[in-house]
Design a protein around this motif. Sequence first.
Motif, PDB file in Angstrom:
ATOM      1  N   ALA A  63       0.835  -1.209   0.000  1.00  0.00           N
ATOM      2  CA  ALA A  63       0.000   0.000   0.000  1.00  0.00           C
ATOM      3  C   ALA A  63       0.867   1.255   0.000  1.00  0.00           C
ATOM      4  CB  ALA A  63      -0.942  -0.010   1.199  1.00  0.00           C
ATOM      5  N   ALA A  64       1.936   1.264   0.784  1.00  0.00           N
ATOM      6  CA  ALA A  64       2.827   2.426   0.819  1.00  0.00           C
ATOM      7  C   ALA A  64       3.430   2.669  -0.559  1.00  0.00           C
ATOM      8  CB  ALA A  64       3.925   2.232   1.871  1.00  0.00           C
ATOM      9  N   TRP A  65       3.837   1.605  -1.236  1.00  0.00           N
ATOM     10  CA  TRP A  65       4.387   1.735  -2.585  1.00  0.00           C
ATOM     11  C   TRP A  65       3.333   2.258  -3.563  1.00  0.00           C
ATOM     12  CZ3 TRP A  65       8.774   1.485  -5.440  1.00  0.00           C
ATOM     13  CH2 TRP A  65       9.941   1.082  -4.782  1.00  0.00           C
ATOM     14  N   ILE A  97      13.454   4.632   0.556  1.00  0.00           N
ATOM     15  CA  ILE A  97      12.441   3.645   0.155  1.00  0.00           C
ATOM     16  C   ILE A  97      13.118   2.331  -0.227  1.00  0.00           C
ATOM     17  CG2 ILE A  97      10.725   3.063  -1.608  1.00  0.00           C
ATOM     18  CD1 ILE A  97      10.222   6.149  -1.828  1.00  0.00           C
ATOM     19  N   LEU A  98      14.183   2.427  -1.009  1.00  0.00           N
ATOM     20  CA  LEU A  98      14.893   1.214  -1.425  1.00  0.00           C
ATOM     21  C   LEU A  98      15.513   0.507  -0.223  1.00  0.00           C
ATOM     22  CD1 LEU A  98      16.523   2.497  -4.727  1.00  0.00           C
ATOM     23  CD2 LEU A  98      14.490   1.052  -4.468  1.00  0.00           C
ATOM     24  N   TRP A 103      15.370  -3.913   3.564  1.00  0.00           N
ATOM     25  CA  TRP A 103      15.365  -4.343   4.970  1.00  0.00           C
ATOM     26  C   TRP A 103      14.153  -5.227   5.253  1.00  0.00           C
ATOM     27  CZ3 TRP A 103      18.747  -5.056   8.512  1.00  0.00           C
ATOM     28  CH2 TRP A 103      18.383  -5.184   9.848  1.00  0.00           C
ATOM     29  N   HIS A 104      13.018  -4.854   4.696  1.00  0.00           N
ATOM     30  CA  HIS A 104      11.794  -5.654   4.836  1.00  0.00           C
ATOM     31  C   HIS A 104      12.048  -7.083   4.343  1.00  0.00           C
ATOM     32  CE1 HIS A 104       7.267  -6.106   4.503  1.00  0.00           C
ATOM     33  NE2 HIS A 104       7.701  -7.111   3.761  1.00  0.00           N
ATOM     34  N   ALA A 136      16.303   5.801   8.970  1.00  0.00           N
ATOM     35  CA  ALA A 136      15.944   6.062   7.573  1.00  0.00           C
ATOM     36  C   ALA A 136      14.683   6.920   7.500  1.00  0.00           C
ATOM     37  CB  ALA A 136      15.732   4.746   6.825  1.00  0.00           C
ATOM     38  N   ALA A 137      13.715   6.643   8.356  1.00  0.00           N
ATOM     39  CA  ALA A 137      12.468   7.419   8.356  1.00  0.00           C
ATOM     40  C   ALA A 137      12.725   8.880   8.706  1.00  0.00           C
ATOM     41  CB  ALA A 137      11.466   6.802   9.318  1.00  0.00           C
ATOM     42  N   ILE A 138      13.613   9.125   9.648  1.00  0.00           N
ATOM     43  CA  ILE A 138      13.941  10.502  10.021  1.00  0.00           C
ATOM     44  C   ILE A 138      14.476  11.258   8.802  1.00  0.00           C
ATOM     45  CG2 ILE A 138      15.542  11.943  11.355  1.00  0.00           C
ATOM     46  CD1 ILE A 138      15.315   9.795  13.595  1.00  0.00           C
TER      47      ILE A 138
END
Length: 150
Positions: A63-65, A97-98, A103-104, A136-138
Amino acid sequence: MNAYDLARALHILAVIAWMAGLLYLPRLYIYHVKAAPGGEMDLTFQTMERKLLKLIMNPSMIAAWVFGLWLFWLRSGSGADWSFAHQPWMIAKIAGILFLTGWHHYLGVARKRFAAGTNQRSERYWRMTNELPFIAAIVMVLSVTLEWAF
């Protein structure tokens, strides 16, 4: 309400769910390391990890993608102007994002190793890497909100 605002809201919600999983799954691994292979706790952790990955993390990543690509398309003026895609802030966002996607998938491989009883990573390893998605989010959130350039 316009399409951009809707896409942005849905993207944020999907990312929140995805990040929750990216931060929680390594935490489960920290405790899973201590469980005896084949024991009750091992099987409980395997169930928790599998459900977190399959029912929350995978759908929220997709969904995020999807919503992120929709935002990208809308930001470009439906494909008319891609100049923003070459800006440093967007390059940082794409790199993030990559990284999060990689990591996922790495966490998914680790789950399979735990399930097979072949995990080679220590509790310390999982503790040290647990915060990588948040770092990474920061960078990504600051990049997108500030749209900084060099």
